[in-house]
Enzyme design. Structure first.
Site, mmCIF file in Angstrom:
data_model
loop_
_atom_site.group_PDB
_atom_site.id
_atom_site.type_symbol
_atom_site.label_atom_id
_atom_site.label_comp_id
_atom_site.label_asym_id
_atom_site.label_seq_id
_atom_site.Cartn_x
_atom_site.Cartn_y
_atom_site.Cartn_z
ATOM 1 N N LEU A 94 0.817 -0.704 -0.280
ATOM 2 C CA LEU A 94 -0.188 0.231 0.123
ATOM 3 C C LEU A 94 0.856 1.245 0.069
ATOM 4 C CD1 LEU A 94 -3.039 -1.078 2.722
ATOM 5 C CD2 LEU A 94 -2.474 -1.218 0.554
ATOM 6 N N GLY A 135 2.281 -6.501 7.742
ATOM 7 C CA GLY A 135 2.331 -4.831 7.832
ATOM 8 C C GLY A 135 0.728 -5.060 6.802
ATOM 9 N N ASP A 136 1.793 -3.503 5.641
ATOM 10 C CA ASP A 136 0.530 -3.721 4.734
ATOM 11 C C ASP A 136 0.822 -4.124 3.322
ATOM 12 O OD1 ASP A 136 2.802 -2.038 4.299
ATOM 13 O OD2 ASP A 136 2.070 -0.798 3.320
ATOM 14 N N GLU A 137 1.688 -5.308 3.264
ATOM 15 C CA GLU A 137 1.764 -6.100 1.990
ATOM 16 C C GLU A 137 0.666 -7.412 2.087
ATOM 17 O OE1 GLU A 137 6.394 -5.470 2.284
ATOM 18 O OE2 GLU A 137 6.050 -7.150 2.962
#
Length: 226
Positions: A94, A135-137
């Protein structure tokens, strides 16, 4: 006999029971009756299933985690040796998520990740796997897409969906996403190779700016704007 069986209560509700069936013999050693003893173990079964679920799913989004993703990919790779098929792995990151997380706090960040997970599931097919790997992965594993055109279409649909404004805990927020794609068998024959090459392509997409899709290739990256 000893084992577990599903049974039904008088009201029709299913429950799981552990049952033991013992033989009662007469003085000559012939069976005259059988005695069945059972106990309701439904609650215990639910707890075991919950523990198994936690072991293979992300606690925040309830998406498959890296362990379950690896199992599914490896199984598909094994099957592909018997029945040729195409596979594609998308690595998503993201854009601007850290800024939002730092500015509005982890509660907003967590809620945003849940919304992203929901949108990803709405875009892909039922046969595909969406996983959060940290995380944002996120990683999306596409099962037997028709070719790069279909993969590109799905990737661009993801970019468009994620880029739409999100109302999160009273805040209207907007993020982008960068997507790197590795195709099987051209870009790798193992789970690790596909992950590595999709990750490489994702960083190339980020270098090009927000909302980009990049296919991995050996030496040259074919990049397309989302």
């Amino acid at each position: 006999w000893d084992g577990k069986i599903w049974n039904r209560r008088k009201d029709g509700e299913l429950y799981l029971e552990r049952m033991t069936v013992s033989m009662v013999k007469d003085v000559d050693g012939e069976p005259v009756r059988y005695v069945s003893v059972f106990s309701d173990i439904t609650d215990l079964w639910h707890k075991d299933e919950h523990i198994k679920h936690l072991a293979f799913h992300d606690a925040l989004t309830d998406l498959p985690n890296r362990t379950l993703l690896m199992e599914r990919i490896n199984q598909k790779l094994i099957n592909s040796k018997r029945e040729q098929c195409n596979l594609a792995l998308m690595y998503l990151d993201l854009d601007e998520f850290k800024l939002i997380n730092d500015q509005f706090g982890h509660n907003v960040g967590d809620a945003l990740l849940k919304e992203v997970a929901k949108r990803l599931l709405e875009v892909v097919r039922k046969s595909d796997t969406v996983a959060r790997v940290g995380g944002d992965e996120f990683i999306i594993f596409l099962n037997n897409p028709k070719g790069k055109d279909e993969v590109t279409h799905i990737a661009n649909s993801i970019v468009s969906s994620i880029n739409e404004p999100m109302e999160i805990l009273g805040q209207v927020l907007q993020v982008g996403t960068s997507i790197g794609i590795a195709m099987y068998p051209d870009d790798g024959h193992t789970y690790l190779d596909l992950i590595k090459n999709a990750d490489t392509a994702m960083y190339t997409a980020k270098d090009l700016g927000k909302n980009n899709v990049s296919f991995f290739s050996h030496g040259t990256l074919n990049s397309r704007n989302g």
